[in-house]
Structure formats: C-alpha cells, structure tokens
Design a protein around this motif. Structure first.
Motif, PDB file in Angstrom:
ATOM      1  N   ARG A  68      36.077  90.095  25.938  1.00 19.32           N
ATOM      2  CA  ARG A  68      36.478  90.276  24.607  1.00 19.32           C
ATOM      3  C   ARG A  68      36.873  88.766  23.723  1.00 19.32           C
ATOM      4  N   ALA A  69      37.414  87.775  24.489  1.00 18.48           N
ATOM      5  CA  ALA A  69      37.552  86.441  24.034  1.00 18.48           C
ATOM      6  C   ALA A  69      36.185  85.706  24.018  1.00 18.48           C
ATOM      7  N   ALA A  70      35.271  86.058  24.867  1.00 11.60           N
ATOM      8  CA  ALA A  70      34.082  85.369  24.772  1.00 11.60           C
ATOM      9  C   ALA A  70      33.395  85.850  23.457  1.00 11.60           C
ATOM     10  N   ILE A  71      33.340  87.389  22.966  1.00  9.76           N
ATOM     11  CA  ILE A  71      32.795  87.702  21.923  1.00  9.76           C
ATOM     12  C   ILE A  71      33.476  87.309  20.743  1.00  9.76           C
ATOM     13  N   LEU A  92      27.116  97.443  30.546  1.00  7.84           N
ATOM     14  CA  LEU A  92      27.741  97.389  29.524  1.00  7.84           C
ATOM     15  C   LEU A  92      27.958  96.163  28.860  1.00  7.84           C
ATOM     16  N   TYR A  93      28.654  95.217  29.857  1.00  4.74           N
ATOM     17  CA  TYR A  93      29.190  94.132  29.358  1.00  4.74           C
ATOM     18  C   TYR A  93      28.240  93.112  29.121  1.00  4.74           C
ATOM     19  N   ALA A  94      27.079  93.040  29.844  1.00  4.35           N
ATOM     20  CA  ALA A  94      25.822  92.246  29.372  1.00  4.35           C
ATOM     21  C   ALA A  94      25.246  92.524  27.942  1.00  4.35           C
ATOM     22  N   ARG A  95      25.169  93.834  27.786  1.00  6.57           N
ATOM     23  CA  ARG A  95      24.605  94.381  26.516  1.00  6.57           C
ATOM     24  C   ARG A  95      25.419  94.017  25.366  1.00  6.57           C
ATOM     25  N   GLU A  96      26.926  93.935  25.669  1.00  6.42           N
ATOM     26  CA  GLU A  96      27.922  93.650  24.468  1.00  6.42           C
ATOM     27  C   GLU A  96      27.989  92.031  24.188  1.00  6.42           C
ATOM     28  N   LEU A  97      27.641  91.423  25.412  1.00  6.03           N
ATOM     29  CA  LEU A  97      27.908  90.008  25.069  1.00  6.03           C
ATOM     30  C   LEU A  97      26.337  89.494  24.502  1.00  6.03           C
ATOM     31  N   LEU A  98      25.315  90.261  24.505  1.00  4.86           N
ATOM     32  CA  LEU A  98      23.888  89.753  24.119  1.00  4.86           C
ATOM     33  C   LEU A  98      23.948  90.433  22.630  1.00  4.86           C
ATOM     34  N   ALA A  99      24.884  91.373  22.069  1.00  2.00           N
ATOM     35  CA  ALA A  99      24.621  91.912  20.875  1.00  2.00           C
ATOM     36  C   ALA A  99      24.265  91.355  19.654  1.00  2.00           C
ATOM     37  N   VAL A 105      24.179  82.718  25.769  1.00  5.20           N
ATOM     38  CA  VAL A 105      25.191  83.485  26.553  1.00  5.20           C
ATOM     39  C   VAL A 105      24.344  83.729  27.934  1.00  5.20           C
ATOM     40  N   GLY A 106      25.256  83.783  28.943  1.00  7.22           N
ATOM     41  CA  GLY A 106      24.990  84.324  30.254  1.00  7.22           C
ATOM     42  C   GLY A 106      25.990  85.195  30.954  1.00  7.22           C
ATOM     43  N   TYR A 107      25.397  86.013  31.868  1.00  8.59           N
ATOM     44  CA  TYR A 107      26.259  86.906  32.519  1.00  8.59           C
ATOM     45  C   TYR A 107      25.706  86.831  33.996  1.00  8.59           C
ATOM     46  N   LEU A 108      26.519  86.289  34.863  1.00  5.69           N
ATOM     47  CA  LEU A 108      26.287  86.266  36.427  1.00  5.69           C
ATOM     48  C   LEU A 108      27.551  86.839  37.120  1.00  5.69           C
ATOM     49  N   LEU A 109      27.250  87.258  38.292  1.00  7.75           N
ATOM     50  CA  LEU A 109      28.067  87.840  39.294  1.00  7.75           C
ATOM     51  C   LEU A 109      28.714  86.609  39.925  1.00  7.75           C
ATOM     52  N   LYS A 110      29.973  86.768  40.167  1.00 10.82           N
ATOM     53  CA  LYS A 110      30.663  85.499  40.886  1.00 10.82           C
ATOM     54  C   LYS A 110      30.025  85.135  41.911  1.00 10.82           C
ATOM     55  N   ASP A 111      29.372  86.036  43.066  1.00 10.94           N
ATOM     56  CA  ASP A 111      28.658  85.584  44.266  1.00 10.94           C
ATOM     57  C   ASP A 111      27.579  84.419  43.870  1.00 10.94           C
ATOM     58  N   ARG A 205      12.805  85.193  19.379  1.00 14.26           N
ATOM     59  CA  ARG A 205      12.257  86.448  20.020  1.00 14.26           C
ATOM     60  C   ARG A 205      12.251  86.759  21.200  1.00 14.26           C
ATOM     61  N   ARG A 206      12.454  85.516  22.255  1.00  9.33           N
ATOM     62  CA  ARG A 206      12.753  85.751  23.543  1.00  9.33           C
ATOM     63  C   ARG A 206      14.136  86.517  23.822  1.00  9.33           C
ATOM     64  N   VAL A 207      15.133  86.229  22.836  1.00  8.66           N
ATOM     65  CA  VAL A 207      16.461  87.076  22.983  1.00  8.66           C
ATOM     66  C   VAL A 207      16.236  88.482  22.467  1.00  8.66           C
ATOM     67  N   ARG A 208      15.453  88.647  21.467  1.00 10.34           N
ATOM     68  CA  ARG A 208      15.188  89.883  21.018  1.00 10.34           C
ATOM     69  C   ARG A 208      14.406  90.746  22.100  1.00 10.34           C
TER      70      ARG A 208
END
Length: 216
Positions: A68-71, A92-99, A105-111, A205-208
């Motif tokens: 939420r802070a990131a958005i 869902l988190y990834a989609r919200e971040l990219l909305a 933006v990036g979404y990575l697992l901590k591993d 367009r890549r983001v889209r």
C-alpha cells in the motif's frame, strides 16, 4: 558516478542490515532503512529519494502495508521506482502494483535476494523504468492463463512475453531463447499487434503487454 538514493523497508533486523550492506556495496545509497509502515511513509516523503525496496508485509498488521505504501508513493510521484519483496507468490499483489501501467515496478520473492547479481540487476531495471516480475509469478500466470485470449499468441510468442514479464530486455530474451535480437523484435511486434496495443513507445507497450498477460 551518481549513487541511486534508495529507501529500504524490511521488518526483520538481520535481513534489513544485510540488504543495506549489500546495496551500499553495489553502489547504492540507502538514505533510510525502516521496519514499520509509519517510518516508511515518512521516508518516502523525502524528495531526494529516487527508489524504494519494500517488503509487502510490515507492522502493524503484517498484511500488505508495504504494498500500500508503494502504491501510495506512486500516486503522489507517478513512475517512482519501487521493487517489492514478498515471501510468497501473490498474483493479486503483482497486478495491483502494475495497475497504473507506468512501469518502474518490480515484484520479487525474497528468496531471489540470495542471487545478488539478479537482485541488483532487477533494482537497476526498475530504476530505469522497467518492469520486473519474479519467474515464480510468471510461471503461476502461465498455468492459470492456458484458456485465455492470449492463446492467439504462438508458443514462441508466449515464451517471449513471459520473459518480458520477468523484465528482460531484447538481448536477454534472445540469449535465453538462443535466437537473434532481430527475431525477438519481430516476435514482440507480433505480440503488440495480436494484443491490439496502440502505437506508443515500445517501453510503454511492453508494460501494457505484461498487464494483459496478468489479466488486466
């Protein structure tokens, strides 16, 4: 050379200290390393901050405070680069971040942080306006989208789109698929056409295309 000024948010003290040390060793300047939502929101108001690395779950509720802070900061500062870290795959988190469709933006697992080169490269890509998704998220989307309109794409085009979703540039896609960059560019143009993406900058367009891939 300018050191990118980064806000880091991670509630585990050892990981926060380790990430701070890692980032600074790789040429970033960590201007704030915080462990809770209030301090994160305060740090993100610093006009000199240029990017953020944020854990999804933070105190007080350990649900989605970091996301939420990131958005929120991207609402105030459109296109502000944010790399979000998560313990689990949450599409869902990834989609919200990219909305917003703005990229950076990036979404990575901590591993993934254990692969230092990959983590640092991901942060650089995000800071440069790119979109980076964890391969595990991409794999989950692939499994879920077997009967989607994206079936109009060829198998090779879906492979190219999956690698685009991971944030790879044309050269990286070409290396992964063992084809020429010219062939990759041809596949990408075909993807844009089949997904009815309007003429715009290729980056946009890549983001889209990635958003379409994630079922927006």
């Amino acid at each position: 050379m300018h050191a990118l000024r980064v806000v880091l948010a991670e509630d585990h003290a050892l990981l926060r200290a380790g990430l701070t040390q890692l980032l600074e060793a790789k040429g970033f300047e960590v201007i704030a390393a915080v462990d809770n939502l209030a301090d994160l929101e305060r740090a993100l108001t610093d006009p000199t901050a240029e990017a953020a690395v944020v854990d999804v779950r933070m105190p007080p509720s350990f649900t989605d405070e970091g996301l939420r802070a990131a958005i929120g900061v991207r609402t105030l500062r459109p296109g502000f680069p944010v790399l979000v870290l998560s313990q689990y795959v949450e599409q869902l988190y990834a989609r919200e971040l990219l909305a917003s469709g703005e990229g950076a933006v990036g979404y990575l697992l901590k591993d993934r942080v254990s692969d230092v080169a990959e983590f640092v490269d991901a942060l650089h890509r995000v800071a440069d306006g790119g979109t980076v998704l964890d391969p595990s998220v991409v794999a989950a989307v692939l499994e879920r989208r077997r009967d989607s309109p994206l079936e109009r794409l060829t198998e090779r085009e879906r492979e190219v789109l999956a690698l685009m979703a991971e944030g790879r540039a044309n050269a990286g896609i070409a290396a992964a698929l063992v084809v020429t960059e010219k062939a990759v560019a041809k596949h990408i143009n075909s993807i844009f056409a089949k997904l009815d993406l309007p003429t715009d900058t290729d980056d946009h367009r890549r983001v889209r295309a990635v958003l379409a891939y994630l079922n927006f």
